[in-house]
Every structure is written in C-alpha cells, then in structure tokens.
Design an enzyme around this catalytic site. Structure first.
Site, PDB file in Angstrom:
ATOM      1  N   GLN A 105       0.845  -1.197   0.000  1.00  0.00           N
ATOM      2  CA  GLN A 105       0.000   0.000   0.000  1.00  0.00           C
ATOM      3  C   GLN A 105       0.873   1.238   0.000  1.00  0.00           C
ATOM      4  O   GLN A 105       0.373   2.350  -0.094  1.00  0.00           O
ATOM      5  CB  GLN A 105      -0.870   0.029   1.263  1.00  0.00           C
ATOM      6  N   ASP A 108       6.082   4.888  -1.230  1.00  0.00           N
ATOM      7  CA  ASP A 108       7.423   5.446  -1.003  1.00  0.00           C
ATOM      8  C   ASP A 108       8.536   4.796  -1.811  1.00  0.00           C
ATOM      9  O   ASP A 108       9.681   5.241  -1.746  1.00  0.00           O
ATOM     10  CB  ASP A 108       7.762   5.387   0.494  1.00  0.00           C
ATOM     11  N   HIS A 123      -1.395   1.614  -4.433  1.00  0.00           N
ATOM     12  CA  HIS A 123      -1.730   3.044  -4.421  1.00  0.00           C
ATOM     13  C   HIS A 123      -0.755   3.892  -5.213  1.00  0.00           C
ATOM     14  O   HIS A 123      -0.625   5.089  -4.959  1.00  0.00           O
ATOM     15  CB  HIS A 123      -1.816   3.528  -2.966  1.00  0.00           C
ATOM     16  N   CYS A 131      -0.287  12.761 -15.835  1.00  0.00           N
ATOM     17  CA  CYS A 131      -1.167  13.774 -16.415  1.00  0.00           C
ATOM     18  C   CYS A 131      -2.624  13.321 -16.262  1.00  0.00           C
ATOM     19  O   CYS A 131      -2.979  12.212 -16.661  1.00  0.00           O
ATOM     20  CB  CYS A 131      -0.833  13.974 -17.891  1.00  0.00           C
ATOM     21  N   CYS A 134      -4.000  13.154 -20.369  1.00  0.00           N
ATOM     22  CA  CYS A 134      -3.582  12.122 -21.340  1.00  0.00           C
ATOM     23  C   CYS A 134      -3.000  10.876 -20.672  1.00  0.00           C
ATOM     24  O   CYS A 134      -2.743   9.876 -21.335  1.00  0.00           O
ATOM     25  CB  CYS A 134      -2.588  12.690 -22.350  1.00  0.00           C
ATOM     26  N   CYS A 158       0.248  17.637 -23.443  1.00  0.00           N
ATOM     27  CA  CYS A 158      -1.115  18.117 -23.734  1.00  0.00           C
ATOM     28  C   CYS A 158      -1.526  19.304 -22.869  1.00  0.00           C
ATOM     29  O   CYS A 158      -2.663  19.773 -22.959  1.00  0.00           O
ATOM     30  CB  CYS A 158      -2.123  16.980 -23.548  1.00  0.00           C
TER      31      CYS A 158
HETATM   32  N1  LIG Z   1       5.269   4.940   3.635  1.00  0.00           N
HETATM   33  C1  LIG Z   1       4.223   5.168   2.846  1.00  0.00           C
HETATM   34  O1  LIG Z   1       4.278   5.001   1.635  1.00  0.00           O
HETATM   35  C2  LIG Z   1       2.933   5.612   3.471  1.00  0.00           C
HETATM   36  C3  LIG Z   1       2.924   6.383   4.639  1.00  0.00           C
HETATM   37  C4  LIG Z   1       1.675   6.761   5.180  1.00  0.00           C
HETATM   38  C5  LIG Z   1       0.510   6.349   4.559  1.00  0.00           C
HETATM   39  N2  LIG Z   1       0.575   5.589   3.421  1.00  0.00           N
HETATM   40  C6  LIG Z   1      -0.712   5.191   2.797  1.00  0.00           C
HETATM   41  O2  LIG Z   1      -1.631   5.128   3.863  1.00  0.00           O
HETATM   42  C7  LIG Z   1      -2.592   4.126   3.762  1.00  0.00           C
HETATM   43  C8  LIG Z   1      -2.703   3.614   5.180  1.00  0.00           C
HETATM   44  O3  LIG Z   1      -2.964   2.261   5.369  1.00  0.00           O
HETATM   45  P1  LIG Z   1      -1.895   1.321   6.087  1.00  0.00           P
HETATM   46  O4  LIG Z   1      -2.647   0.161   6.601  1.00  0.00           O
HETATM   47  O5  LIG Z   1      -0.778   1.115   5.154  1.00  0.00           O
HETATM   48  O6  LIG Z   1      -1.319   2.209   7.274  1.00  0.00           O
HETATM   49  P2  LIG Z   1      -1.959   2.637   8.653  1.00  0.00           P
HETATM   50  O7  LIG Z   1      -1.307   3.917   9.054  1.00  0.00           O
HETATM   51  O8  LIG Z   1      -3.431   2.577   8.624  1.00  0.00           O
HETATM   52  O9  LIG Z   1      -1.458   1.481   9.637  1.00  0.00           O
HETATM   53  C9  LIG Z   1      -0.115   1.282   9.913  1.00  0.00           C
HETATM   54  C10 LIG Z   1      -0.025   0.180  10.966  1.00  0.00           C
HETATM   55  O10 LIG Z   1       1.346  -0.123  11.134  1.00  0.00           O
HETATM   56  C11 LIG Z   1       1.629  -0.300  12.508  1.00  0.00           C
HETATM   57  N3  LIG Z   1       3.040   0.034  12.668  1.00  0.00           N
HETATM   58  C12 LIG Z   1       3.625   1.253  12.656  1.00  0.00           C
HETATM   59  N4  LIG Z   1       4.960   1.124  12.738  1.00  0.00           N
HETATM   60  C13 LIG Z   1       5.223  -0.209  12.816  1.00  0.00           C
HETATM   61  C14 LIG Z   1       6.412  -0.982  12.923  1.00  0.00           C
HETATM   62  N5  LIG Z   1       7.613  -0.414  12.979  1.00  0.00           N
HETATM   63  N6  LIG Z   1       6.312  -2.334  12.985  1.00  0.00           N
HETATM   64  C15 LIG Z   1       5.074  -2.933  12.958  1.00  0.00           C
HETATM   65  N7  LIG Z   1       3.918  -2.253  12.853  1.00  0.00           N
HETATM   66  C16 LIG Z   1       3.995  -0.912  12.766  1.00  0.00           C
HETATM   67  C17 LIG Z   1       0.669   0.608  13.244  1.00  0.00           C
HETATM   68  O11 LIG Z   1       0.414   0.059  14.517  1.00  0.00           O
HETATM   69  C18 LIG Z   1      -0.571   0.599  12.329  1.00  0.00           C
HETATM   70  O12 LIG Z   1      -1.526  -0.365  12.762  1.00  0.00           O
HETATM   71  C19 LIG Z   1      -2.052   3.201   2.751  1.00  0.00           C
HETATM   72  O13 LIG Z   1      -3.016   3.127   1.791  1.00  0.00           O
HETATM   73  C20 LIG Z   1      -0.808   3.876   2.152  1.00  0.00           C
HETATM   74  O14 LIG Z   1      -1.026   4.135   0.777  1.00  0.00           O
HETATM   75  C21 LIG Z   1       1.745   5.220   2.884  1.00  0.00           C
HETATM   76 ZN   LIG Z   2      -0.954  15.110 -20.860  1.00  0.00          ZN
END
Ligand SMILES: NC(=O)c1ccc[n+]([C@@H]2O[C@H](COP(=O)([O-])OP(=O)(O)OC[C@H]3O[C@@H](n4cnc5c(N)ncnc54)[C@H](O)[C@@H]3O)[C@@H](O)[C@H]2O)c1
Ligand SMILES: [Zn+2]
Length: 260
Positions: A105, A108, A123, A131, A134, A158
């Site tokens: 999800q 990064d 995601h 864009c 397009c 575009c």
């Molecule tokens: N790093 C990223 O790319 C990033 C950062 C923030 C949010 N998101 C986006 O946010 C949405 C949130 O959903 P989600 O379920 O991924 O995140 P969330 O924030 O809903 O849940 C994160 C979970 O990870 C647990 N956690 C935090 N640090 C931890 C660790 N070191 N070890 C074990 N567990 C740990 C927390 O207790 C929590 O339950 C996703 O769709 C994602 O796209 C992405």
């Molecule tokens: Zn375009």
C-alpha cells in the site's frame, strides 16, 4: 521459552513449510525509515490533518497549490528515506527463493530501493507524476520544478494538469493493479501482513482472499487488527526488530532451530 520466542519459532516454521510466500505491506513497514504512517496513535499523519482536505482528488483539483505545498512538505521524508531492516529482510527472503513478491500500500518506493522484485503498488507511488488528461507518466522532479517556479504543474504533451502518481482519496484503484495483485495471490501458500492496520479497502480484502484460496496468514503489526483472529501467528512488535530474526533462522538454521 518466552511467548515472543515461541511466536518467532511459529512464524519461522510457517515460512519453512511454505514455497510461495507473498508479503502485504502497509505504512508501518516504513515508519522505521522515518516516514510517518497514517493511523499510529500520537504520530499518525491523519491525527494532524484532514485527509479529505489534503489528499483527495476533489480538493487537489480545487486547490492544487495548497495541496502540493503540503505534499512537498510531507514528501521530503519520503524522498530521502532509505530501506530499513524489514525491507532488506524481505529482499533476503526472496533471494532464498521463499518470497514470490510484495503487495504494497506504500507509495514510497522503499521496496524498490531495497531491490525486492515483483512488487504491486496498490496506491501508485510519489516518485512519478501523471497527467490527469492524457495519462502520461513523468518523473516527479519534472512536476516539483514547475511548482518551485510558482507554476501550476502541467503536462508537456497536452498541457493537462499533473498530479503525483499516487492514488488520492476519491480515486479508484487501477484495474490492472488489482489484476496483478489477484494473480500474485492465486498460488500463494502464506500471506505475511507487515505494518498495516488493514482498514483501507479494497486492500484489506486480500488477507481474506488469500485465506479463501488456501493460504495461511501471519501478521506483524504493533497494534491489533481485525484480522488477527484469522492468522496462524500474530506478532505485536516492530517489523525491523522481529522479521529479520525470522529470515536469519531460515537462512542459517532452518528446521534444526525448531528442534531446540
Ligand atoms: N510509507 C508510505 O508510503 C505511506 C505512509 C503513510 C501512509 N501511506 C498510505 O496510507 C494508507 C494507510 O494504510 P496502512 O494500513 O498502510 O497504514 P496505517 O497507518 O493505517 O497502519 C499502519 C499500521 O502499522 C503499525 N506500525 C507502525 N509502525 C510499525 C512498525 N515499525 N512495525 C510494525 N507495525 C507498525 C501501526 O500500529 C498501524 O496499525 C495506505 O493506503 C498507504 O497508501 C503510505
Ligand atoms: Zn498530458
């Protein structure tokens, strides 16, 4: 033996018994790389700002500058982040021919930076811009440069509006992505959830999908999740502190460790 040692052993056994492991990762995978997640109490991003105001497609189109300023500020941590011990452990598990791929999800790109292969990004990611007219994809630097020059970011082909190539609230997931995720779990025998609250759908359906296809489920997450009761093993600890221990067992000790 402590409960934790017992859980580590249980997960090691599950991994040793499995051939087609898939990891499902969430924002908790990257907190140990310095990127805040959304829902951890006290530090989660959504405790500080309203997601629909700053990360929804409607608010982006209505107020691109305000949204981009916020994204550039929060994005700094992402652009400079390095993979942590948990990301590296997954790559090692793949080199040991145990891990088939990662459904993430996260936006990064840290699994890519850790050189794990076969990654489905539910995601999208913030290293690219897309864009809205397009559909062409560019490096995010192209867009950032335009914003820093005070221009609204637009497509060089575009002139359509550019946005970071991550899914915003109010946008559907790409059907191609969902197809790739479905393909990945078809013959998966163990799904390991790492750092996800499992409340964001449709991703949160995947543990149940995998279970219904005959896979087993393991979870490492600091907080409890609604799927804990369906898992063979649940470890409520930090991924970077726990998961590398499991992978070391697989790499160095194998089944012998389980007899100790
Ligand atoms: N790093 C990223 O790319 C990033 C950062 C923030 C949010 N998101 C986006 O946010 C949405 C949130 O959903 P989600 O379920 O991924 O995140 P969330 O924030 O809903 O849940 C994160 C979970 O990870 C647990 N956690 C935090 N640090 C931890 C660790 N070191 N070890 C074990 N567990 C740990 C927390 O207790 C929590 O339950 C996703 O769709 C994602 O796209 C992405
Ligand atoms: Zn375009």
């Amino acid at each position: 033996m402590s409960i934790l040692e017992e859980q580590i052993k249980q997960l090691a056994k599950l991994i040793l018994d499995s051939k087609n492991i898939v990891a499902l990762t969430g924002a908790g995978m990257s907190t140990e790389s310095g990127i805040a997640d959304f829902r951890s109490p006290g530090t989660g991003l959504w405790e500080k700002v309203d997601p629909y105001e700053y990360a929804s497609i409607d608010s982006y189109i209505a107020h691109p500058t305000k949204n981009l300023e916020f994204m550039l500020e929060t994005g700094k941590a992402i652009f400079s982040a390095r993979p942590n011990k948990g990301h590296k452990a997954l790559t090692k598990l793949q080199k040991l021919s145990k891990l088939k791929g990662v459904l993430t999800q996260n936006i990064d790109r840290l699994h890519h930076k850790a050189k794990t292969k076969n990654i489905v990004e539910f995601h999208g990611n913030v290293m690219e811009a897309k864009c809205l007219h397009c559909g062409e994809v560019f490096l995010i630097t192209n867009m950032i440069n335009q914003v820093l020059q005070g221009r609204s970011p637009s497509c060089i082909i575009c002139n359509g509006m550019l946005k970071p190539n991550a899914i915003f609230f109010g946008e559907p997931l790409e059907s191609e992505t969902l197809r790739a995720a479905d393909e990945m779990i078809v013959d998966c025998d163990l799904l390991i959830v790492l750092g996800s609250s499992l409340v964001v759908y449709p991703v949160a359906f995947y543990p149940q999908k995998a279970l219904s296809l005959g896979a087993k489920l393991a979870i490492i997450n600091i907080q409890e999740t609604d799927m804990d009761s369906l898992a063979e093993v649940v470890i409520h600890e930090k991924i970077g502190e726990m998961f590398p221990k499991n992978v070391t067992i697989i790499e160095k000790k194998g089944y012998n460790y389980l007899k100790q």
